[in-house]
Write a protein that holds these residues in place. Structure first.
Motif, PDB file in Angstrom:
ATOM      1  N   THR A  57      31.966  76.507  62.207  1.00 37.07           N
ATOM      2  CA  THR A  57      31.005  75.494  61.673  1.00 37.07           C
ATOM      3  C   THR A  57      29.578  75.681  62.521  1.00 37.07           C
ATOM      4  OG1 THR A  57      32.906  74.088  61.489  1.00 37.07           O
ATOM      5  CG2 THR A  57      30.629  73.054  60.914  1.00 37.07           C
ATOM      6  N   CYS A  90      30.836  69.654  66.844  1.00 36.48           N
ATOM      7  CA  CYS A  90      31.959  69.145  65.981  1.00 36.48           C
ATOM      8  C   CYS A  90      32.687  68.123  66.815  1.00 36.48           C
ATOM      9  CB  CYS A  90      32.988  70.262  65.471  1.00 36.48           C
ATOM     10  SG  CYS A  90      31.995  71.267  64.421  1.00 36.48           S
ATOM     11  N   TYR A 128      39.317  77.490  65.509  1.00 36.23           N
ATOM     12  CA  TYR A 128      37.855  76.888  65.128  1.00 36.23           C
ATOM     13  C   TYR A 128      37.207  77.564  63.806  1.00 36.23           C
ATOM     14  CZ  TYR A 128      33.067  75.332  65.648  1.00 36.23           C
ATOM     15  OH  TYR A 128      31.917  74.472  65.014  1.00 36.23           O
ATOM     16  N   PRO A 129      36.754  76.723  62.990  1.00 35.15           N
ATOM     17  CA  PRO A 129      36.426  77.184  61.816  1.00 35.15           C
ATOM     18  C   PRO A 129      34.986  77.922  61.811  1.00 35.15           C
ATOM     19  CG  PRO A 129      36.419  74.852  61.444  1.00 35.15           C
ATOM     20  CD  PRO A 129      37.141  75.177  62.835  1.00 35.15           C
ATOM     21  N   ALA A 183      38.181  70.587  58.632  1.00 38.05           N
ATOM     22  CA  ALA A 183      37.810  71.688  58.046  1.00 38.05           C
ATOM     23  C   ALA A 183      38.817  72.736  57.549  1.00 38.05           C
ATOM     24  CB  ALA A 183      36.935  72.680  58.959  1.00 38.05           C
ATOM     25  N   THR A 184      38.856  73.030  56.232  1.00 36.82           N
ATOM     26  CA  THR A 184      39.919  73.835  55.620  1.00 36.82           C
ATOM     27  C   THR A 184      40.032  75.211  55.916  1.00 36.82           C
ATOM     28  OG1 THR A 184      38.557  73.872  53.723  1.00 36.82           O
ATOM     29  CG2 THR A 184      40.197  72.281  53.576  1.00 36.82           C
ATOM     30  N   SER A 185      38.943  75.898  56.017  1.00 43.45           N
ATOM     31  CA  SER A 185      39.046  77.238  56.189  1.00 43.45           C
ATOM     32  C   SER A 185      38.628  78.034  57.315  1.00 43.45           C
ATOM     33  CB  SER A 185      38.220  78.254  55.222  1.00 43.45           C
ATOM     34  OG  SER A 185      36.886  77.947  55.282  1.00 43.45           O
ATOM     35  N   GLU A 224      36.597  66.471  62.796  1.00 43.31           N
ATOM     36  CA  GLU A 224      35.845  67.381  61.917  1.00 43.31           C
ATOM     37  C   GLU A 224      36.475  68.699  62.112  1.00 43.31           C
ATOM     38  OE1 GLU A 224      31.147  65.354  62.144  1.00 43.31           O
ATOM     39  OE2 GLU A 224      31.730  67.194  63.524  1.00 43.31           O
ATOM     40  N   ILE A 225      36.902  69.250  63.170  1.00 43.02           N
ATOM     41  CA  ILE A 225      37.578  70.443  63.141  1.00 43.02           C
ATOM     42  C   ILE A 225      38.924  70.372  62.467  1.00 43.02           C
ATOM     43  CG2 ILE A 225      38.577  72.105  64.707  1.00 43.02           C
ATOM     44  CD1 ILE A 225      36.271  71.372  66.734  1.00 43.02           C
ATOM     45  N   CYS A 274      28.343  73.647  70.240  1.00 45.01           N
ATOM     46  CA  CYS A 274      29.102  73.306  69.242  1.00 45.01           C
ATOM     47  C   CYS A 274      29.131  71.543  69.120  1.00 45.01           C
ATOM     48  CB  CYS A 274      30.614  73.670  69.390  1.00 45.01           C
ATOM     49  SG  CYS A 274      31.740  72.940  68.041  1.00 45.01           S
TER      50      CYS A 274
END
Ligand code: GLU
Length: 316
Positions: A135, A113, A132-133, A121-123, A117-118, A111
């Motif tokens: 990504t 990120c 954690y999304p 992140a919205t979703s 950034e984490i 990862c």
């Protein structure tokens, strides 16, 4: 490692970031009482992978001893050499091996990120707030290669479930969220969630007693334990000590460490008396010299399920 011939063990695992306060001391006493009363071993571990203040570990151990706590050697460790305390900073090879095992099973991914950034992140894939999304979960080899050039990767667990159930003495059957936790940070430091699981197993821990701020971490730790082939422990998350505003007890709340209280003229027996009445252990002698005096009177079923509200003892 839990030897079936041994009764199992409880433990206390402080982070050496400063002196223990009254709430920490109470949790340590409860962990010790629950283990000793069930005839378990009791082991000590210093969680010194980060947040280390020089001298803090020694002070914490001295404070715990001065309240009457004792602990056993970790099976397999030389009792002469290790003062019966396991330090996480000496365990890097074991964490390497655990990470390798997860890696070999295809359960980790890199990862890249940043924290920002984490948070941005919205979703989230499983809808867990703050989780954690995902990504970096499904990047192609080319994408990984180019991201690796920008930033060294952390390693995350590829969780195959979104929740897991643990047994807690107070919360009962507790089901909580599991997400792709970091097992090794991008500076190479092993994450708390990995270290705690590897070490509890190594120390033969079958009963984890700690503050209830960590209850929500138990499902992901027990899941990680299961993935590593370990039997997850039983948990007992105990209420925290809070200040009069209902916030978690902290240094700024006045004289809350043993050192500060001693300087203010209190003795160990005063501190043990406050802890005795907070648990409570009504039949134990008042103003005891040692937590050992609690042992024959302690009844876990009679334990208060409420937080311990601490008024500054200097104001009493
Ligand atoms: N080292 C952690 C702390 O002091 C406790 C971890 C645990 O008990 O699992 O907050």
């Amino acid at each position: 490692m839990h030897d079936p011939a041994s009764p199992g063990a409880g433990r206390y695992a402080p982070s050496p970031s400063g002196d223990l306060h009254l709430g920490n001391l109470r949790t340590a006493i409860l962990a010790w009482l629950l283990a000793r009363q069930e005839g378990l071993h009791f082991v000590m571990r210093i969680e010194d992978l980060d947040r280390v203040r020089p001298g803090a570990a020694e002070q914490q151990l001295a404070d715990l001893k001065s309240l009457g706590l004792d602990w056993d050697a970790t099976p397999g460790e030389d009792p002469q050499r290790h003062d019966h305390v396991l330090r996480q900073s000496t365990r890097l090879t074991a964490y390497d091996a655990a990470v390798q095992k997860l890696q070999d099973a295809g359960l980790l991914y890199e990862c890249y990120c940043t924290r920002r950034e984490i948070l941005g992140a919205t979703s989230a894939p499983h809808g867990i707030p703050g989780s954690y999304p995902g990504t970096c979960r499904n990047l192609s080899d080319t994408e990984r290669k180019s991201r690796r050039e920008i930033r060294p990767p952390a390693l995350r667990l590829r969780a195959e479930i979104s929740e897991f159930t643990v047994q807690d003495m107070f919360a009962g059957e507790y089901t909580g969220a599991v997400d792709d936790v970091v097992v090794r940070r991008n500076d190479g430091t092993y994450a708390y969630n990995l270290a705690v699981v590897v070490d509890d197993h190594y120390q033969g821990v079958t009963q984890v007693v700690r503050g209830d701020d960590l209850l929500s971490s138990a499902p992901r730790q027990a899941y990680l334990a299961a993935l590593l082939g370990y039997e997850p422990p039983h948990y007992a998350h105990v209420p925290l000590a809070l200040n009069t505003e209902g916030k978690r007890l902290a240094k700024r709340d006045g004289a809350v460490t043993l050192r500060q209280l001693r300087d203010a003229g209190f003795a160990e027996s005063d501190i043990l008396e406050w802890i005795r009445t907070s648990i409570p252990i009504p039949d134990a002698p008042q103003f005891p010299k040692s937590a050992q005096d609690f042992l024959e009177y302690f009844d876990p079923k009679a334990m208060s399920s409420k937080p311990w509200i601490i008024t500054n003892p200097l104001d009493l």
